[in-house]
Design a protein around this motif. Structure first.
Motif, short mmCIF file in Angstrom:
data_model
loop_
_atom_site.label_atom_id
_atom_site.label_comp_id
_atom_site.label_asym_id
_atom_site.label_seq_id
_atom_site.Cartn_x
_atom_site.Cartn_y
_atom_site.Cartn_z
N ARG A 54 0.87 -1.16 -0.16
CA ARG A 54 0.04 -0.08 0.06
C ARG A 54 0.96 1.25 0.13
NH1 ARG A 54 -3.78 -2.87 4.24
NH2 ARG A 54 -5.21 -3.96 2.74
N ARG A 55 1.98 1.18 0.86
CA ARG A 55 2.86 2.50 0.77
C ARG A 55 3.42 2.49 -0.61
NH1 ARG A 55 6.55 1.75 6.41
NH2 ARG A 55 4.89 1.11 7.74
N GLN A 56 3.80 1.62 -1.54
CA GLN A 56 4.45 1.63 -2.84
C GLN A 56 3.40 2.33 -3.82
OE1 GLN A 56 7.55 1.18 -3.39
NE2 GLN A 56 7.07 2.16 -5.24
N LEU A 57 2.09 1.70 -3.46
CA LEU A 57 1.14 2.35 -4.38
C LEU A 57 0.59 3.73 -4.39
CD1 LEU A 57 -1.20 -0.83 -4.28
CD2 LEU A 57 0.08 -0.17 -6.33
N LEU A 58 0.76 4.07 -3.01
CA LEU A 58 0.36 5.46 -2.88
C LEU A 58 1.67 6.41 -3.30
CD1 LEU A 58 -1.18 5.63 0.54
CD2 LEU A 58 -2.20 5.74 -1.57
N THR A 59 2.86 5.77 -3.14
CA THR A 59 4.01 6.48 -3.62
C THR A 59 4.28 6.80 -5.31
OG1 THR A 59 5.40 5.62 -1.69
CG2 THR A 59 6.52 6.61 -3.45
N ASP A 60 3.81 5.58 -5.71
CA ASP A 60 3.77 5.66 -7.54
C ASP A 60 2.59 6.50 -7.56
OD1 ASP A 60 5.66 3.50 -6.94
OD2 ASP A 60 4.51 1.85 -7.59
N TYR A 82 2.39 11.36 2.05
CA TYR A 82 1.53 10.91 3.25
C TYR A 82 2.58 10.70 4.02
CZ TYR A 82 3.42 6.39 1.36
OH TYR A 82 4.28 5.42 0.94
N GLU A 83 1.95 10.58 5.37
CA GLU A 83 2.75 10.02 6.65
C GLU A 83 2.09 8.70 7.03
OE1 GLU A 83 2.36 11.07 11.38
OE2 GLU A 83 2.11 12.78 9.99
N ARG A 105 -10.07 3.83 -7.32
CA ARG A 105 -11.16 4.47 -6.45
C ARG A 105 -10.48 5.40 -5.43
NH1 ARG A 105 -15.67 1.17 -5.81
NH2 ARG A 105 -16.40 2.94 -4.60
N VAL A 106 -9.45 5.21 -4.91
CA VAL A 106 -8.69 5.71 -4.07
C VAL A 106 -8.52 7.28 -4.56
CG1 VAL A 106 -6.77 6.28 -2.60
CG2 VAL A 106 -7.83 4.01 -2.52
N TRP A 107 -7.77 7.34 -5.93
CA TRP A 107 -7.41 8.67 -6.25
C TRP A 107 -8.94 9.49 -6.71
CZ3 TRP A 107 -3.03 11.05 -7.96
CH2 TRP A 107 -3.11 12.03 -8.71
N GLY A 120 -9.32 17.14 -2.43
CA GLY A 120 -7.95 18.03 -2.69
C GLY A 120 -6.77 17.36 -2.52
N LEU A 121 -6.69 16.38 -2.15
CA LEU A 121 -5.34 15.53 -2.01
C LEU A 121 -4.47 14.78 -3.26
CD1 LEU A 121 -6.48 14.03 1.54
CD2 LEU A 121 -4.33 15.62 0.85
N ALA A 122 -5.45 14.76 -4.18
CA ALA A 122 -4.93 14.22 -5.49
C ALA A 122 -5.09 15.13 -6.52
CB ALA A 122 -5.65 12.88 -5.87
#
Length: 199
Positions: free
Chosen positions: A19-25, A30-31, A185-187, A194-196
């Motif tokens: 999950r960390r890698q997917l958000l980074t990609d 994020y923290e 879906r997350v994006w 306003g985060l993406a």
């Protein structure tokens, strides 16, 4: 809420490297914030309900510690064979038993996601992917479990691992959902907050 959108900070409440890698990609900042949360669920829940319940339950554990400008993302992935939920195996023997049940069959992977802001706004959703496994030999199953130790994975396997390359013959739905996060879906939901944003 619109005035706070540009200043929201994303908190990932997950120890999953995938999950960390997917958000980074995705290019998101994020923290990571972690705490122990009970992952049991009512036995009356079925399939997507389980994944959504667990994601929301995890998010509630972080509610009190969220600042007004923070949004926490929690997720839970489950594997369903028929109506049986296959969570993380307790040991190698259980992992082998799970994969023995999955081999040669079709199963469903559900990932539930919850986004909870410090101001109390909450969104819960899930995504489903159907996974087709070819028949495996006992030697292949034992090799995978002993070499890759998939004890931290629902259903005792990771689609990005060796077993995904040799056993998964077809997917219907999002591959990334099987990895642990339906990023499409997350994006979309993070865009609303306003985060993406494209940089």
């Amino acid at each position: 809420m619109a005035s706070t959108l540009p200043t929201l900070r994303l908190i990932l409440a997950s120890n999953s490297p995938r999950r960390r890698q997917l958000l980074t990609d995705l290019g998101l900042h994020y923290e990571v914030r972690l705490q122990e949360v009970d992952e049991s669920f009512p036995p009356t829940l079925r399939r997507a309900e389980v994944a959504e319940y667990l994601a929301a339950h995890k998010a509630e554990a972080y509610r009190a510690g969220l600042a007004p400008d923070e949004v926490v993302l929690t997720a839970d992935t489950i594997v369903c064979l028929d109506d049986d939920v296959l969570n993380k195996p307790a040991d190698e023997a259980e992992a082998i038993a799970m994969l023995t049940r999955l081999q040669g069959r079709t199963h469903d992977v559900y990932t539930g996601v919850c986004l909870l802001t410090g101001t109390g706004h909450r969104v819960v959703f899930s995504d489903q992917t159907r996974v087709y496994f070819r028949s495996l030999t006992p030697a292949e199953i034992e090799f995978y479990v002993r070499q890759y130790q998939p004890l931290d994975k629902a259903g005792a396997y990771g689609a990005q691992d060796w077993i995904g390359m040799v056993a998964v013959t077809k997917l219907e739905g999002s591959y990334f959902n099987v990895m642990g996060l339906p990023v499409h879906r997350v994006w979309t939901e993070l865009e609303k907050l306003g985060l993406a944003r494209l940089s």
